[in-house]
Design a protein around this motif. Structure first.
Motif, short mmCIF file in Angstrom:
data_model
loop_
_atom_site.label_atom_id
_atom_site.label_comp_id
_atom_site.label_asym_id
_atom_site.label_seq_id
_atom_site.Cartn_x
_atom_site.Cartn_y
_atom_site.Cartn_z
N SER A 1 0.73 8.48 2.75
CA SER A 1 0.73 9.58 1.80
C SER A 1 0.40 10.90 2.48
CB SER A 1 -0.27 9.29 0.68
OG SER A 1 -0.32 10.35 -0.25
N ASP B 1 3.38 12.06 4.39
CA ASP B 1 4.35 12.64 3.45
C ASP B 1 3.98 14.09 3.12
OD1 ASP B 1 5.91 10.38 3.29
OD2 ASP B 1 5.17 9.74 1.32
N GLU B 2 2.68 14.31 2.89
CA GLU B 2 2.22 15.62 2.42
C GLU B 2 2.57 16.75 3.40
OE1 GLU B 2 -1.83 17.29 0.36
OE2 GLU B 2 -2.02 16.38 2.34
N TYR C 1 0.16 12.14 -5.82
CA TYR C 1 -0.23 11.61 -4.50
C TYR C 1 -1.71 11.89 -4.22
CZ TYR C 1 4.64 10.86 -2.99
OH TYR C 1 5.92 10.41 -2.86
N ARG D 1 -4.56 9.17 -3.49
CA ARG D 1 -5.31 9.13 -2.22
C ARG D 1 -6.81 9.07 -2.47
NH1 ARG D 1 -1.56 13.06 -0.53
NH2 ARG D 1 -3.12 14.72 -0.64
#
Length: 340
Positions: A19, A22-23, A82, A86
């Motif tokens: 994640s 991805d960010e 997301y 997290r």
């Protein structure tokens, strides 16, 4: 017997890391494009701010990078989801016993990441990097004397920093970040270049390092980060092809650390360089960290460990001498390496 975390913790850590990776691509504003330098390809986000064209470095080309760039609009739209997920994963990891950053260290790591330190090629090295192998290798490091440090060490290749600074860099350098965190510069012997910063509210130091390819270990500039750095021999081996890691702080912080097999072998080298005098305690800690990682890697990643060991030995007699001298203090570690 090695003490591993549970399968739940292993899965949660890698979900968190995925994640955070991805960010990195959630705030693409323009048209991503590639540029070639030598035999490597790099991605940039190019967009306009008024009459100025801005190029923001995204990272080296890979299948993963291409996939995330293709999905960047979807990633951007789902950012709030997301972030909540997290935070949940970090709660799971803490419940499973995985170490998290204390608030002071976490705030420093987060601020360095937000400023672009790791996005622009910085790699966390030293004992703080060692802590993050817990998640990467799914293993507990129980010996507290291996983990004690007040230093946060960041390394970057000078050539990479020079190349990136042409198009992208920390605006104004990291000075504002350090000012906000109440760090004062610690001038070097030449009085002009600053590569070490001390937090006035604690005994925490942040130091910047870069590989030395000359006979001397002098002070060099890292223009992408806007700081100077102490150059060191053998460091180029350590920070080649770093890997991402997830710091457990708030909703997570994405950093970069050396490959564990390179870290382990490099620690054998620096342990011998630190023999005697005030560095004797650091030398012992280096050997403990190397021995621990080699024991883990010999069981879980023997091929990678063997490749890193052979690579170091192939670089010249000085490398082999440092490694062999450290291994005299570590007969069990020596036997593990000999058996690869």
């Amino acid at each position: 017997m090695l003490d591993h975390h549970s399968g739940i913790a292993h899965a949660a850590y890698h979900d968190l890391l995925r994640s955070l990776k991805d960010e990195q691509f959630s705030d693409i504003r323009g048209n991503p494009h590639t540029e070639k330098r030598g035999n490597r390809t790099y991605w940039y986000d190019m967009y306009r701010v008024g009459t100025k064209v801005v190029k923001r470095y995204l990272g080296e080309d890979s299948v993963e990078t291409q996939d995330r760039i293709a999905r960047h609009k979807e990633i951007s739209a789902a950012q709030e989801h997301y972030k909540i997920n997290r935070a949940r994963l970090i709660r799971v990891l803490r419940a499973e016993g995985m170490s998290s950053l204390d608030p002071a260290t976490g705030s420093i790591m987060s601020a360095l990441a937000d400023a672009g330190t790791f996005r622009l090629g910085g790699t966390l090295v030293g004992t703080h990097a060692f802590r993050f192998y817990e998640g990467e290798l799914n293993i507990r490091a129980a010996q507290t004397d291996m983990l004690q440090t007040n230093d946060i060490d960041i390394a970057q290749f000078e050539r990479l920093s020079l190349a990136l600074a042409v198009d992208d860099k920390v605006e104004g350098g990291l000075n504002e970040t350090f000012k906000t965190l109440k760090f004062d510069p610690t001038p070097s012997l030449n009085g002009n270049s600053v590569w070490r910063w001390r937090q006035t509210t604690s005994q925490t130091f942040v130091e910047f390092l870069t590989p030395s390819f000359n006979a001397d270990e002098d002070i060099r500039d890292l223009p992408a980060l806007g700081v100077s750095a102490q150059s060191l021999h053998f460091l180029n081996y350590l920070i080649a092809d770093p890997i991402p890691a997830a710091a457990l702080y708030r909703s997570g912080v994405l950093i970069h650390i050396p490959r564990p097999e390179r870290y382990a072998i490099h620690k054998l080298i620096v342990a011998n360089r630190r023999q005697g005098g005030p560095d004797a305690i650091k030398s012992r800690k280096d050997r403990l960290q190397a021995a621990f990682l080699i024991r883990v890697l010999a069981q879980d990643r023997p091929d990678e460990l063997n490749e890193a060991y052979a690579d170091a030995l192939s670089r010249g007699p000085k490398w082999g001498t440092h490694i062999a001298t450290s291994l005299r203090h570590l007969p069990d570690t020596k036997a593990l390496l000999a058996a690869l």
